[in-house]
Design a protein around this motif. Sequence first.
Motif, PDB file in Angstrom:
ATOM      1  N   VAL A 101       5.829 -47.331   8.106  1.00 39.90           N
ATOM      2  CA  VAL A 101       4.364 -47.442   8.098  1.00 39.90           C
ATOM      3  C   VAL A 101       3.890 -47.712   9.518  1.00 39.90           C
ATOM      4  N   SER A 102       3.003 -46.860  10.021  1.00 38.49           N
ATOM      5  CA  SER A 102       2.440 -47.111  11.346  1.00 38.49           C
ATOM      6  C   SER A 102       1.229 -46.224  11.597  1.00 38.49           C
ATOM      7  N   ASP A 103       0.250 -46.776  12.293  1.00 39.45           N
ATOM      8  CA  ASP A 103      -0.845 -46.002  12.864  1.00 39.45           C
ATOM      9  C   ASP A 103      -0.278 -45.180  14.019  1.00 39.45           C
ATOM     10  N   MET A 104      -0.534 -43.880  14.030  1.00 45.33           N
ATOM     11  CA  MET A 104      -0.049 -43.029  15.111  1.00 45.33           C
ATOM     12  C   MET A 104      -0.475 -43.532  16.477  1.00 45.33           C
ATOM     13  N   MET A 105      -1.671 -44.111  16.565  1.00 43.25           N
ATOM     14  CA  MET A 105      -2.196 -44.543  17.848  1.00 43.25           C
ATOM     15  C   MET A 105      -1.492 -45.783  18.387  1.00 43.25           C
ATOM     16  N   ALA A 106      -0.664 -46.424  17.563  1.00 42.90           N
ATOM     17  CA  ALA A 106       0.064 -47.615  18.014  1.00 42.90           C
ATOM     18  C   ALA A 106       1.569 -47.432  17.926  1.00 42.90           C
ATOM     19  N   PHE A 107       2.037 -46.297  17.445  1.00 44.40           N
ATOM     20  CA  PHE A 107       3.445 -46.136  17.106  1.00 44.40           C
ATOM     21  C   PHE A 107       4.362 -46.272  18.315  1.00 44.40           C
ATOM     22  N   MET A 108       4.007 -45.663  19.438  1.00 38.07           N
ATOM     23  CA  MET A 108       4.891 -45.695  20.596  1.00 38.07           C
ATOM     24  C   MET A 108       5.012 -47.088  21.202  1.00 38.07           C
ATOM     25  N   ASP A 109       4.123 -47.991  20.829  1.00 39.49           N
ATOM     26  CA  ASP A 109       4.175 -49.347  21.366  1.00 39.49           C
ATOM     27  C   ASP A 109       5.325 -50.158  20.785  1.00 39.49           C
ATOM     28  N   HIS A 110       5.824 -49.733  19.616  1.00 41.50           N
ATOM     29  CA  HIS A 110       6.873 -50.533  18.977  1.00 41.50           C
ATOM     30  C   HIS A 110       8.052 -49.721  18.459  1.00 41.50           C
ATOM     31  N   ARG A 136       1.179 -38.271  24.475  1.00 38.99           N
ATOM     32  CA  ARG A 136       2.117 -39.221  25.079  1.00 38.99           C
ATOM     33  C   ARG A 136       3.094 -39.762  24.040  1.00 38.99           C
ATOM     34  N   THR A 137       2.617 -39.952  22.822  1.00 37.13           N
ATOM     35  CA  THR A 137       3.493 -40.441  21.756  1.00 37.13           C
ATOM     36  C   THR A 137       4.584 -39.429  21.448  1.00 37.13           C
ATOM     37  N   ILE A 138       4.216 -38.165  21.378  1.00 32.90           N
ATOM     38  CA  ILE A 138       5.209 -37.122  21.108  1.00 32.90           C
ATOM     39  C   ILE A 138       6.257 -37.082  22.211  1.00 32.90           C
ATOM     40  N   ARG A 139       5.819 -37.124  23.460  1.00 31.14           N
ATOM     41  CA  ARG A 139       6.794 -37.127  24.574  1.00 31.14           C
ATOM     42  C   ARG A 139       7.674 -38.368  24.530  1.00 31.14           C
ATOM     43  N   HIS A 140       7.104 -39.503  24.199  1.00 32.11           N
ATOM     44  CA  HIS A 140       7.847 -40.757  24.111  1.00 32.11           C
ATOM     45  C   HIS A 140       8.975 -40.661  23.082  1.00 32.11           C
ATOM     46  N   LEU A 141       8.762 -39.915  22.020  1.00 29.59           N
ATOM     47  CA  LEU A 141       9.740 -39.829  20.932  1.00 29.59           C
ATOM     48  C   LEU A 141      10.805 -38.762  21.163  1.00 29.59           C
ATOM     49  N   ASP A 209      -7.616 -29.077  23.039  1.00 27.28           N
ATOM     50  CA  ASP A 209      -7.215 -30.480  22.889  1.00 27.28           C
ATOM     51  C   ASP A 209      -5.718 -30.585  22.635  1.00 27.28           C
ATOM     52  N   VAL A 210      -5.243 -29.752  21.736  1.00 32.59           N
ATOM     53  CA  VAL A 210      -3.835 -29.797  21.351  1.00 32.59           C
ATOM     54  C   VAL A 210      -2.940 -29.411  22.520  1.00 32.59           C
ATOM     55  N   ILE A 211      -3.210 -28.267  23.119  1.00 30.77           N
ATOM     56  CA  ILE A 211      -2.346 -27.755  24.182  1.00 30.77           C
ATOM     57  C   ILE A 211      -2.398 -28.637  25.420  1.00 30.77           C
ATOM     58  N   ASN A 212      -3.590 -29.014  25.854  1.00 25.84           N
ATOM     59  CA  ASN A 212      -3.703 -29.793  27.085  1.00 25.84           C
ATOM     60  C   ASN A 212      -3.119 -31.188  26.949  1.00 25.84           C
ATOM     61  N   SER A 213      -3.195 -31.780  25.762  1.00 29.43           N
ATOM     62  CA  SER A 213      -2.613 -33.108  25.591  1.00 29.43           C
ATOM     63  C   SER A 213      -1.095 -33.064  25.735  1.00 29.43           C
ATOM     64  N   LEU A 214      -0.476 -31.998  25.261  1.00 26.71           N
ATOM     65  CA  LEU A 214       0.975 -31.859  25.396  1.00 26.71           C
ATOM     66  C   LEU A 214       1.370 -31.573  26.841  1.00 26.71           C
ATOM     67  N   ILE A 215       0.622 -30.694  27.506  1.00 22.46           N
ATOM     68  CA  ILE A 215       0.915 -30.392  28.909  1.00 22.46           C
ATOM     69  C   ILE A 215       0.745 -31.643  29.771  1.00 22.46           C
ATOM     70  N   SER A 216      -0.311 -32.398  29.519  1.00 23.59           N
ATOM     71  CA  SER A 216      -0.558 -33.613  30.301  1.00 23.59           C
ATOM     72  C   SER A 216       0.530 -34.662  30.105  1.00 23.59           C
ATOM     73  N   ALA A 217       1.192 -34.613  28.947  1.00 22.83           N
ATOM     74  CA  ALA A 217       2.268 -35.560  28.656  1.00 22.83           C
ATOM     75  C   ALA A 217       3.609 -35.114  29.228  1.00 22.83           C
ATOM     76  N   GLY A 218       3.646 -33.963  29.888  1.00 22.34           N
ATOM     77  CA  GLY A 218       4.870 -33.502  30.520  1.00 22.34           C
ATOM     78  C   GLY A 218       5.644 -32.463  29.739  1.00 22.34           C
ATOM     79  N   LEU A 219       4.985 -31.830  28.768  1.00 21.25           N
ATOM     80  CA  LEU A 219       5.643 -30.802  27.974  1.00 21.25           C
ATOM     81  C   LEU A 219       5.174 -29.414  28.395  1.00 21.25           C
ATOM     82  N   GLN A 220       5.956 -28.414  28.057  1.00 20.70           N
ATOM     83  CA  GLN A 220       5.557 -27.041  28.291  1.00 20.70           C
ATOM     84  C   GLN A 220       5.539 -26.299  26.953  1.00 20.70           C
TER      85      GLN A 220
END
Length: 265
Positions: A101-110, A136-141, A209-220
Amino acid sequence: MIKEIKANEHAWGQNSEQHYHHFKKLFLAGEYQLNKYIQAEIGDLTGKKVIHLQCNTGADTIALSQLGAKSVVGVDLVPNNIHYAEKMADELAVENVSFVVSDMMAFMDHHHEKYDVVFVSEGALGWFPDFAKWGRTIRHLMKDDGYFYLFEGHPIVLMFNEGKLGEGVTEIAYPYFATEPDVETQIGGYASDVTHGVETYFWMYKISDVINSLISAGLQIEYFNEFQENYFDRGGSSAIDGGLYNYPHNKGHFPQTFSLKATVR
């Protein structure tokens, strides 16, 4: 945005039990599967660690676990969803899944585990307001040699008045560039009865929104595909092969879904 997220959590929780019964019945009948595009694109999951974000009551999580994955973790905001996801996995004797159980917006914090595949599908993107944090959460995982896969509703079709679309009328009811969430007082209908007397907040998202958020997080972006079929009946469409739906009048006119794959640059 705490009020809006809490309202969505409460609303989705009202349908959890019916979703569980609906999807379990399909599994027991041997009729539940990932749609044909996901099956064709997701890749070989043999031996891989997979995480499924915004998993609802775990149907796709379980389906992923049956594709040879070493383990699959499902994550969802709603405690009721996770309760019934665990119950369904237990009753179907699926051993290589677990749920959080987790809010996506807080998941990478824990949560700091790394995965070969990060997976999101079907109706997930409009329920949170911060795509930069999502990326950023996707890249973190992701492991450095892992990948992200998304199959989702196309915002083009989300613009249209769903009551008229089944009649062949493409009337814009939800502006593509909206910045405030659309507020409804009901939820459900695709795998449960419609629940009234709740409050939900849905944020329109743009492809950029989708594409740029992934690129900004370091993904291609490895690929981006668009499809005319939908993953559920919005009203007036018909089931076709591979677990998908389309309108009789939509023969190459507008997209209803899209997919993408992203890797680490």
